[in-house]
Design a protein around this motif. Structure first.
Motif, PDB file in Angstrom:
ATOM      1  N   ASP A   1      36.852  43.555  23.192  1.00 29.91           N
ATOM      2  CA  ASP A   1      36.046  44.679  23.675  1.00 29.91           C
ATOM      3  C   ASP A   1      35.024  44.185  24.701  1.00 29.91           C
ATOM      4  O   ASP A   1      34.887  44.740  25.803  1.00 29.91           O
TER       5      ASP A   1
ATOM      6  N   ILE B   1      36.833  43.090  27.907  1.00 32.96           N
ATOM      7  CA  ILE B   1      37.394  44.199  28.698  1.00 32.96           C
ATOM      8  C   ILE B   1      36.288  44.919  29.472  1.00 32.96           C
ATOM      9  O   ILE B   1      36.462  45.270  30.640  1.00 32.96           O
TER      10      ILE B   1
ATOM     11  N   LEU C   1      40.669  38.682  31.922  1.00 30.54           N
ATOM     12  CA  LEU C   1      41.855  38.669  31.073  1.00 30.54           C
ATOM     13  C   LEU C   1      43.040  37.959  31.699  1.00 30.54           C
ATOM     14  O   LEU C   1      43.747  37.222  31.029  1.00 30.54           O
TER      15      LEU C   1
ATOM     16  N   VAL D   1      46.212  39.407  29.159  1.00 26.01           N
ATOM     17  CA  VAL D   1      46.279  40.830  28.812  1.00 26.01           C
ATOM     18  C   VAL D   1      47.590  41.138  28.090  1.00 26.01           C
ATOM     19  O   VAL D   1      47.637  41.978  27.191  1.00 26.01           O
TER      20      VAL D   1
ATOM     21  N   TRP E   1      40.598  51.002  25.741  1.00 24.57           N
ATOM     22  CA  TRP E   1      39.652  50.385  26.684  1.00 24.57           C
ATOM     23  C   TRP E   1      40.392  49.763  27.859  1.00 24.57           C
ATOM     24  O   TRP E   1      39.955  49.835  28.994  1.00 24.57           O
ATOM     25  N   LEU E   2      41.521  49.103  27.559  1.00 24.73           N
ATOM     26  CA  LEU E   2      42.306  48.501  28.645  1.00 24.73           C
ATOM     27  C   LEU E   2      42.771  49.581  29.619  1.00 24.73           C
ATOM     28  O   LEU E   2      42.726  49.406  30.837  1.00 24.73           O
TER      29      LEU E   2
ATOM     30  N   LYS F   1      40.913  48.509  32.681  1.00 19.41           N
ATOM     31  CA  LYS F   1      41.803  47.520  33.302  1.00 19.41           C
ATOM     32  C   LYS F   1      43.196  48.113  33.518  1.00 19.41           C
ATOM     33  O   LYS F   1      44.202  47.455  33.299  1.00 19.41           O
TER      34      LYS F   1
ATOM     35  N   GLU G   1      37.983  47.995  38.631  1.00 14.40           N
ATOM     36  CA  GLU G   1      38.127  46.767  37.848  1.00 14.40           C
ATOM     37  C   GLU G   1      38.432  45.607  38.787  1.00 14.40           C
ATOM     38  O   GLU G   1      39.009  45.795  39.846  1.00 14.40           O
TER      39      GLU G   1
ATOM     40  N   ASP H   1      40.072  42.809  37.750  1.00  8.12           N
ATOM     41  CA  ASP H   1      41.109  41.924  37.222  1.00  8.12           C
ATOM     42  C   ASP H   1      42.308  41.802  38.138  1.00  8.12           C
ATOM     43  O   ASP H   1      43.059  40.863  38.091  1.00  8.12           O
TER      44      ASP H   1
END
Length: 1049
Positions: free
Chosen positions: A231, A234, A241, A245, A275-276, A280, A783, A785
């Motif tokens: 959590d 993220i 990640l 991921v 949340w992902l 993300k 994001e 990522d």
């Protein structure tokens, strides 16, 4: 003291309650003396039973803070060394942990003061000890110390990370691995530096291993620490990640699929996926995880919930939230697998799967609306079929889905009213109350967006609804009132025959005072406001007073939802009465102010548990630490009723000001003060209403101060306040809808005000617009990522359409002077027009360019060569909106772009030609194509082969839908006629027919009709009696209308 204290500690541990109470009283008295500290330290080290030693440590933790400063340096040293000894030599794990807790309390004061320099070296030494107990307790201490002296670890951060990773991989001890997992969780919570947090990425495989082992051993509470860690990772904006991921998703899916695990554990796993999806989503897409997630989530919708299970933790509900979030963020990737699941599950023998099939479609309709519109026939086949299912749970889910479609698949869904409405009507008679309630919701949502299509159904609908309103339980009556409101809004004046009966019934509801009836009273209050809007001022004004009186009296019942709906009711009444509402202002404005000034009612739950206070229930001795320690806030909950009430009151203030204009003067200052405060409110619903109302307050201020000596100065002050808030919102607010509203308000203000008034704000406005076009504002923070792939970019309808409307507003205000500023905005705008962007993005750019060209004029010439290829391509788009905007744009470019456009005329005519033919299904596209040709003829008639173009051009006239094109189109035609152009005079019958349609059309302006009348007069003067056969072929009404324009002689 030591001896008497030992006896009391032993007595406290006895099962006899009276003995315990006496011991507790004595201990409390002794604990006030600083000498209690050495006595407790003595018993911690020497007591024979672990319970007494543990109790000594618990008491030490509670009292050490208050006495620490009073202890001599020698005594402090003794306490520290005794605790270190207890940690290293003690055999009992509970005593070790209790001693470790005391260490972390003392460290809070001793370490920053430089009084315990050997603590951290000792812990590092312990953590590498051969003894499992030492390694475990060192990690426990590292965990607790992050809360008290986390900053002290800063220089040792790299060493600590290496140590934690090593302990996570400890091959000999499960306890050490678990303690390391908890320590990682503590450190992540404390660490805010992005670069340091990134280093935790390499921990993920080890965290997953430890969690899997804990689950296998039945230690679910420990395993879920992994979810707390993920959590944190993220939600961090840092790219944490990476490839991990995939393994996080795999683990989370394993956990949420395991029905033998606790519902709370599974819920946390589903939450990680959610949340992902929220933070993300591009990582999920990049690593091809969308389909694997949906293959687990969709079947979870069919999971049966135990009756006693907490609804909020139910797997089916949590899975629906995940699917909804994914649909919002990744619609293109989510809809195909969900549609496949629904198409297959719809035919299942298991009713839970049939229910899941329609629930899934309802859940994704908000995010996937564009894709669903193209498959509406097939989707409705599934859902309307499910409305007839033998199982009530399936019918209920189908009603929910229809309601969702009615909200989100507009306007396409309304076109299917002939198949949808009868199905909803049947469902209103369902045997199940749950299905009935959801069907009223579906009916309310469906009718809300209908217009005259509802009229054939009005009688059966109202018969059914009025019957249900009088003979149903309260919850059904409430949804029934919502449905009547939607029917009234759709039917408008046609609702008049039913209004009296509805209003009589509402009087009954609006005087209910029992707590259980107040929701119904709130709905009734709302419904009266909606009926008033439908039937209008003339019928409502005489009968309003008793309803207004009832609404005001309801305010005293202390029920937030009733107050919220009452503000909505007053807002509607203000809208229909306008200046007639002034008499009510002294009664209703103070009510709106009182709601706006309510306490938010934030409830904060604080977690005080440390684990060792549970020793035989020893909680009676208060802790000195409680007075000093900043306890961790675990959960913040908001009373949403108050929030909704504030939003409604904020909206009401703006509407009162807008509709009562200068009469609102006494309330202007306080209203502005409240709205300024609410523009920075924590919740976006209130900020949104504040943004809307600030614009209305500015409008009212202009009326209030008109004619005052210092009026312009006062208006300037309000404008300054409002504009500064909007400009701040544009770049700093985190909510897209609020930012979009600020942009729309700014565009309106710029268009409405003289340039001189808005000039001071222009530099900052242009800079804010640039930030938004570059997608760098607070509400656009993507994001980090993974790079955003243009091919998968979604059209940001809420925000970017509003941002793109700013450019034409600037152009309208500045005219050709906008040129130098437009050059800075042009490139960021054109990014949205790339071929890889969604069609809605491209047409947004084209529409923006068209309006800028229209308002800015000649400077657009410098952009023609860059823009024209895009516009020509867009005219062949499969989307009607794109073709329409492209046709409008090409006309404005030719009108304002000068010489650079001439070389494109042949290409333009070639791509416009199909838009005039039978293959073009959209009238508005055809109208805009006619507008483009008209503008081309007016600026460069010599460049147009009129003999070929005019017959095609006139054939599509009169205009059918977009009458904003009328002035350009008919001016062109009239100019050619008045110039006696031989090419157009060869088409007199067509011209007369067009003139006749224009002069009788209610959609055309007097200006256009007069212009056409002059052209017709010119034709009469040219051809006289030769016109008679053509005129005699016209319908009498058309011929008579034209006769009014003919020369009198």
């Amino acid at each position: 003291m030591a001896q008497s204290l030992e006896l009391l500690l032993i007595q406290f541990l006895m099962p006899d309650n009276d003995a315990r109470r006496q011991a507790e009283e004595q201990i409390k008295r002794l604990a006030k003396d600083p000498q209690v500290i050495p006595a407790l330290v003595h018993h911690l080290r020497t007591a024979k039973t672990p319970n007494v030693r543990q109790l000594s440590a618990v008491l030490l933790r509670k009292k050490i803070t208050g006495h620490w400063a009073k202890l001599s340096p020698q005594m402090r040293q003794l306490v520290k060394s005794s605790l270190v000894e207890s940690i290293t030599v003690e055999h009992s794990p509970p005593v070790r942990r209790a001693s470790a807790n005391v260490v972390s309390i003392i460290a809070k004061y001793a370490v920053p003061a430089g009084e315990w320099p050997d603590l951290l070296p000792f812990l590092f030494q312990c953590s590498q000890s051969a003894q499992e107990d030492h390694r475990e307790v060192a990690l426990i201490l590292f965990s607790s110390l992050t809360e008290t002296i986390g900053n002290t670890f800063q220089p040792y951060f790299a060493d600590l990370q290496s140590l934690l990773l090593k302990c996570l991989q400890d091959e000999t001890s499960t306890r050490v691995r678990v303690a390391a997992l908890k320590a990682v969780g503590s450190f992540l919570e404390f660490t805010h530096d992005g670069a340091e947090v990134v280093k935790f990425r390499e921990f993920i495989p080890s965290i997953l291993n430890v969690s899997r082992q804990c689950l296998a051993n039945g230690e679910e509470d420990v395993a879920t620490i992994a979810f707390e860690i993920f959590d944190e990772l993220i939600e961090s904006p840092a790219p944490l990640l990476g490839e991990s991921v995939k393994s996080i998703v795999q683990f989370s899916l394993e956990v949420c699929s395991s029905q033998n695990l606790e519902s709370n554990t599974r819920h946390q796993a589903i939450q990680i996926i959610s949340w992902l999806a929220k933070y993300k989503s591009n990582s999920l897409k990049k690593h091809k995880l969308v389909i694997p997630i949906l293959q687990v989530m969709c079947p979870l919708l069919a999971e049966t919930t135990d009756g006693d299970e907490d609804d909020d933790l139910a797997a089916d509900r949590a899975a629906a939230e995940v699917i909804d979030t994914m649909a919002t963020n990744l619609p293109k990737h989510v809809f195909p697998p969900v549609f496949e699941f629904s198409s297959l599950s719809f035919q299942s023998l298991n009713p839970k799967y049939r229910e899941a099939s329609v629930t899934a479609l309802g859940v994704v309709s908000e995010g996937c609306f564009e894709l669903m519109k193209h498959k509406l026939e097939h989707i409705l086949h599934i859902v309307l079929g499910a409305l007839k299912d033998p199982e009530h749970m399936v019918r209920g889910a189908a009603s929910f889905a229809v309601g969702q479609f009615a909200e989100h698949l507009q306007p396409e869904i309304v076109a299917h009213y002939e198949s949808v409405l009868p199905c909803i009507l049947n469902a209103l008679d369902d045997a199940s109350d749950e299905v009935k309630e959801k069907s009223y919701y579906a009916l309310a949502a469906f009718c809300e967006n209908m217009g005259e299509e509802i009229l054939p159904y009005l009688d059966p609908l109202m018969g059914r609804l009025l019957g249900a309103l009088q003979n149903s339980p309260r919850n059904l009556q409430e949804t029934c009132m919502s449905a009547i409101g939607s029917v009234a809004a759709a039917a408008e004046q046609a609702f008049i025959p039913y209004a009296e009966r509805v209003l009589e019934l509402m009087k009954i509801f609006m005087v209910l005072t029992n707590d259980e009836d107040l929701c119904s009273r709130a709905r009734a209050t709302e419904l009266v406001g909606i009926v008033a809007m439908a039937v209008g001022r003339t019928r409502m004004e005489p009968i309003l007073p008793p309803f207004i009186e009832a609404a005001i009296s309801g305010f005293g019942l202390e029920f937030s939802e009733l107050r919220e709906y009452t503000h909505g009711f007053f807002s509607n009444v203000a809208e229909i009465l306008d200046e007639g509402f002034v008499q009510y202002l002294p009664h209703v404005v103070p009510l709106a102010f009182s709601s706006c000034n309510l306490d938010d009612g934030s409830a904060v739950d604080i977690d005080e548990s440390d684990g060792d206070d549970s020793v035989n229930g020893f909680g009676g001795v208060s802790s000195d630490e409680d007075a000093h320690d900043e306890r961790r806030i675990r959960n913040i909950s908001i009373r949403t009723g108050v929030l909704d009430e504030k939003a409604a009151a904020t909206q009401a203030i703006g509407l009162f000001a807008l509709h009562t204009k200068s009469s609102y003067a006494p309330y202007l200052e306080e209203s502005l003060r409240i709205l300024v405060r609410h523009s920075g409110y924590f919740h976006e619903d209130v900020r949104l209403q504040a943004a809307i109302s600030l614009k209305h307050i500015l409008t009212a201020a202009q009326e209030v101060f008109q004619g005052h000596n210092d009026g312009s100065l006062k208006v300037k002050e309000v404008l300054d306040t409002v504009m500064n808030i909007f400009m701040k919102t544009m770049t700093e607010d985190g909510d897209k809808e609020v930012v979009a509203q600020a942009c729309m308000n700014v565009a309106d203000i710029i268009k409405d005000c003289e340039y001189m008034l808005v000039e001071p704000y222009m530099p900052r406005l242009l800079e804010s617009t640039l930030v938004l076009l570059r997608e760098q504002s607070a509400c656009q923070q993507m994001e980090s990522d993974s790079e955003i792939d243009d091919d998968d970019a979604e059209h940001d309808e809420i925000l970017m359409d509003a941002v793109s409307d700013l450019l034409p507003a600037f152009a309208k205000s500045m005219g050709s002077n906008f040129g130098p500023n437009f050059s800075k905005l042009f490139e960021p705008l054109m990014k949205f027009a790339r071929a890889s962007r969604p069609p809605q993005d491209r047409t947004m750019v084209v529409a923006c360019l068209a309006e800028v060209a229209q308002e800015m004029g000649a400077p657009i010439a410098g952009y023609v060569d860059t823009v024209m290829p895009l516009v020509l391509k867009e005219m062949a788009s499969s989307e009607a909106t794109n073709r329409r905007n492209a046709a409008f744009c090409v006309g404005e470019l030719c009108k304002n772009g000068g010489e650079p456009t001439l070389k494109y005329y042949a290409d333009i005519l070639r791509v416009l030609y199909p838009l005039f033919g039978e293959s073009e299904p959209d009238d508005a596209v055809r109208d805009n194509a006619a507008g483009a040709v008209a503008r081309m003829i007016m600026v460069h008639p010599e460049a147009i082969p009129l003999n070929q173009v005019l017959p095609v051009f006139l054939k599509v006239l009169p205009l059918k839908e977009d009458h904003e094109e009328s002035l350009a189109v008919y001016t062109c035609v009239c100019n050619l006629v008045l110039a006696s152009n031989p090419q157009i005079l060869s088409l007199v019958p067509e011209l007369v027919n067009i003139c006749a349609h224009v002069v009788v059309s209610p959609a055309e302006t007097p200006e256009v009709k007069a212009q056409v009348g002059i052209a017709f007069s010119h034709l009469i003067s040219l051809y006289g009696h030769q016109m008679q056969p053509i005129l005699s072929n016209l319908p009498p009404a058309h011929a008579n209308a034209l006769a009014a324009f003919a020369p009198k002689n």
